[in-house]
Design a protein around this motif. Sequence first.
Motif, PDB file in Angstrom:
ATOM      1  N   ARG A 101     -34.355 -28.806  57.474  1.00  0.00           N
ATOM      2  CA  ARG A 101     -34.218 -28.061  56.216  1.00  0.00           C
ATOM      3  C   ARG A 101     -35.538 -28.106  55.451  1.00  0.00           C
ATOM      4  O   ARG A 101     -36.160 -29.166  55.333  1.00  0.00           O
ATOM      5  N   GLY A 102     -35.951 -26.956  54.923  1.00  0.00           N
ATOM      6  CA  GLY A 102     -37.184 -26.947  54.151  1.00  0.00           C
ATOM      7  C   GLY A 102     -37.619 -25.555  53.785  1.00  0.00           C
ATOM      8  O   GLY A 102     -37.066 -24.561  54.261  1.00  0.00           O
ATOM      9  N   PRO A 103     -38.627 -25.448  52.921  1.00  0.00           N
ATOM     10  CA  PRO A 103     -39.118 -24.134  52.479  1.00  0.00           C
ATOM     11  C   PRO A 103     -39.699 -23.334  53.638  1.00  0.00           C
ATOM     12  O   PRO A 103     -40.034 -23.882  54.697  1.00  0.00           O
ATOM     13  N   ALA A 104     -39.839 -22.042  53.415  1.00  0.00           N
ATOM     14  CA  ALA A 104     -40.461 -21.178  54.416  1.00  0.00           C
ATOM     15  C   ALA A 104     -41.892 -21.632  54.670  1.00  0.00           C
ATOM     16  O   ALA A 104     -42.594 -22.071  53.762  1.00  0.00           O
ATOM     17  N   GLY A 105     -42.303 -21.535  55.925  1.00  0.00           N
ATOM     18  CA  GLY A 105     -43.679 -21.849  56.273  1.00  0.00           C
ATOM     19  C   GLY A 105     -43.954 -23.300  56.569  1.00  0.00           C
ATOM     20  O   GLY A 105     -45.116 -23.687  56.760  1.00  0.00           O
ATOM     21  N   THR A 106     -42.925 -24.147  56.625  1.00  0.00           N
ATOM     22  CA  THR A 106     -43.152 -25.562  56.919  1.00  0.00           C
ATOM     23  C   THR A 106     -43.002 -25.889  58.403  1.00  0.00           C
ATOM     24  O   THR A 106     -43.090 -27.054  58.787  1.00  0.00           O
ATOM     25  N   GLY A 107     -42.751 -24.881  59.230  1.00  0.00           N
ATOM     26  CA  GLY A 107     -42.729 -25.105  60.673  1.00  0.00           C
ATOM     27  C   GLY A 107     -41.387 -25.515  61.235  1.00  0.00           C
ATOM     28  O   GLY A 107     -41.323 -26.081  62.333  1.00  0.00           O
ATOM     29  N   LYS A 108     -40.293 -25.197  60.537  1.00  0.00           N
ATOM     30  CA  LYS A 108     -38.967 -25.604  61.005  1.00  0.00           C
ATOM     31  C   LYS A 108     -38.624 -25.000  62.362  1.00  0.00           C
ATOM     32  O   LYS A 108     -38.173 -25.696  63.269  1.00  0.00           O
ATOM     33  N   THR A 109     -38.821 -23.689  62.474  1.00  0.00           N
ATOM     34  CA  THR A 109     -38.446 -23.007  63.722  1.00  0.00           C
ATOM     35  C   THR A 109     -39.309 -23.475  64.880  1.00  0.00           C
ATOM     36  O   THR A 109     -38.808 -23.722  65.991  1.00  0.00           O
ATOM     37  N   THR A 110     -40.610 -23.617  64.638  1.00  0.00           N
ATOM     38  CA  THR A 110     -41.511 -24.102  65.691  1.00  0.00           C
ATOM     39  C   THR A 110     -41.096 -25.486  66.162  1.00  0.00           C
ATOM     40  O   THR A 110     -41.048 -25.764  67.372  1.00  0.00           O
ATOM     41  N   LEU A 111     -40.771 -26.364  65.217  1.00  0.00           N
ATOM     42  CA  LEU A 111     -40.354 -27.719  65.577  1.00  0.00           C
ATOM     43  C   LEU A 111     -39.023 -27.699  66.319  1.00  0.00           C
ATOM     44  O   LEU A 111     -38.839 -28.425  67.302  1.00  0.00           O
ATOM     45  N   ALA A 112     -38.083 -26.868  65.863  1.00  0.00           N
ATOM     46  CA  ALA A 112     -36.770 -26.787  66.519  1.00  0.00           C
ATOM     47  C   ALA A 112     -36.927 -26.349  67.975  1.00  0.00           C
ATOM     48  O   ALA A 112     -36.296 -26.911  68.880  1.00  0.00           O
ATOM     49  N   SER A 135     -32.602 -24.401  58.131  1.00  0.00           N
ATOM     50  CA  SER A 135     -32.191 -23.668  56.920  1.00  0.00           C
ATOM     51  C   SER A 135     -33.278 -23.764  55.866  1.00  0.00           C
ATOM     52  O   SER A 135     -34.100 -24.681  55.855  1.00  0.00           O
ATOM     53  N   ASN A 136     -33.258 -22.769  54.965  1.00  0.00           N
ATOM     54  CA  ASN A 136     -34.110 -22.771  53.781  1.00  0.00           C
ATOM     55  C   ASN A 136     -33.339 -23.353  52.605  1.00  0.00           C
ATOM     56  O   ASN A 136     -32.108 -23.424  52.634  1.00  0.00           O
ATOM     57  N   PRO A 137     -34.034 -23.762  51.543  1.00  0.00           N
ATOM     58  CA  PRO A 137     -33.325 -24.266  50.352  1.00  0.00           C
ATOM     59  C   PRO A 137     -32.381 -23.214  49.786  1.00  0.00           C
ATOM     60  O   PRO A 137     -32.568 -22.006  49.979  1.00  0.00           O
ATOM     61  N   GLU A 138     -31.377 -23.666  49.059  1.00  0.00           N
ATOM     62  CA  GLU A 138     -30.323 -22.787  48.570  1.00  0.00           C
ATOM     63  C   GLU A 138     -30.813 -21.785  47.525  1.00  0.00           C
ATOM     64  O   GLU A 138     -30.165 -20.765  47.301  1.00  0.00           O
ATOM     65  N   ASP A 139     -31.969 -22.051  46.900  1.00  0.00           N
ATOM     66  CA  ASP A 139     -32.443 -21.123  45.874  1.00  0.00           C
ATOM     67  C   ASP A 139     -33.202 -19.940  46.466  1.00  0.00           C
ATOM     68  O   ASP A 139     -33.688 -19.080  45.734  1.00  0.00           O
ATOM     69  N   TYR A 140     -33.302 -19.868  47.793  1.00  0.00           N
ATOM     70  CA  TYR A 140     -33.948 -18.727  48.438  1.00  0.00           C
ATOM     71  C   TYR A 140     -32.999 -17.539  48.445  1.00  0.00           C
ATOM     72  O   TYR A 140     -31.784 -17.690  48.586  1.00  0.00           O
ATOM     73  N   ALA A 141     -33.558 -16.338  48.317  1.00  0.00           N
ATOM     74  CA  ALA A 141     -32.748 -15.117  48.349  1.00  0.00           C
ATOM     75  C   ALA A 141     -32.050 -14.989  49.691  1.00  0.00           C
ATOM     76  O   ALA A 141     -32.655 -15.208  50.743  1.00  0.00           O
ATOM     77  N   GLY A 142     -30.758 -14.637  49.652  1.00  0.00           N
ATOM     78  CA  GLY A 142     -30.002 -14.435  50.880  1.00  0.00           C
ATOM     79  C   GLY A 142     -29.446 -15.694  51.504  1.00  0.00           C
ATOM     80  O   GLY A 142     -28.821 -15.638  52.568  1.00  0.00           O
TER      81      GLY A 142
END
Length: 304
Positions: free
Chosen positions: A36-47, A167-174
Amino acid sequence: MIQLRPRTDLFENGVLQSMESRALTYLRSGLPIHLRGPAGTGKTTLAIQIAARLGRPTILITGDGWFTAQNLIGRETGTKSKQVVDNYVHSVKKIQTEVSAVWSDDALTRAVSEGYTLVYDEFTRSPPQANNPLLAAFEERMLIVPGGARRERVVQAHPSFRAILTSNPEDYAGVTAPQDALIDRMITFDLDNHDRDTEVGIVSNRSRLDQLRASRIVDLIRALRGSPFLKQSPSMRSAIMIARITVTEDLTVGAQDPRFLQLCLDVLESKTSGIDPKIRNGFRTHLVDLVRSICASQSAENAA
């Protein structure tokens, strides 16, 4: 379904290696992992890198506002008919027709039954009710799959079934808040913005830019986070964009190169808090001042 191979070109240091190692330990014990984290922190790459290290075939899906549980489990895709003609008695012809539903398994059912690794990217962009099948899959290691004519079948999880969610933080659009019961079934790693050395290493690695220029770009992005001029905080992805073009165009990272300043504006100006010319002009002045300050500070450090 794809067979991933671990990438050898990714930047890794002690922090990232520790996170990856712990995630693999928990996955091998059968527990799902949540990045979990903001966009651009490499979540998908790490996953994807973690999934590759598991060595099993991987199914990759991305959350969507139109998702339903059927997108995870499967659905009826049509019907098929079977006709039997009985001519046992010469003078009598008996025709019997049977119609049955055709069922097609989808991502979660295939991963559970075949022992694949499921990478569910941005799962909180799907409606919470769409993710209900994950509850039994994670807790009971089973799925109840509907079939034709309202017949259900129970799919027991293959021993090799694993799941990685992002996932992105809950305050992100969508983005919608996930169910507490689902979060409770996963081990969550929070990937906030990395420390400076990690960001410099990743940006340099992804762009092939030398460490000095990469560090100046990273320092600029870090200084702009929380800026009153910006509505959206710039991520490491912005730094990588700037660094890649700096390499291809051989730009000077400094206020003396108008092409570099224009590049930074093109990448970052859309994140300002409005289209008000005063805000944009203020941001441009602030950006130039930051670039000058960062370059001067680093030059002074190098001279010392």
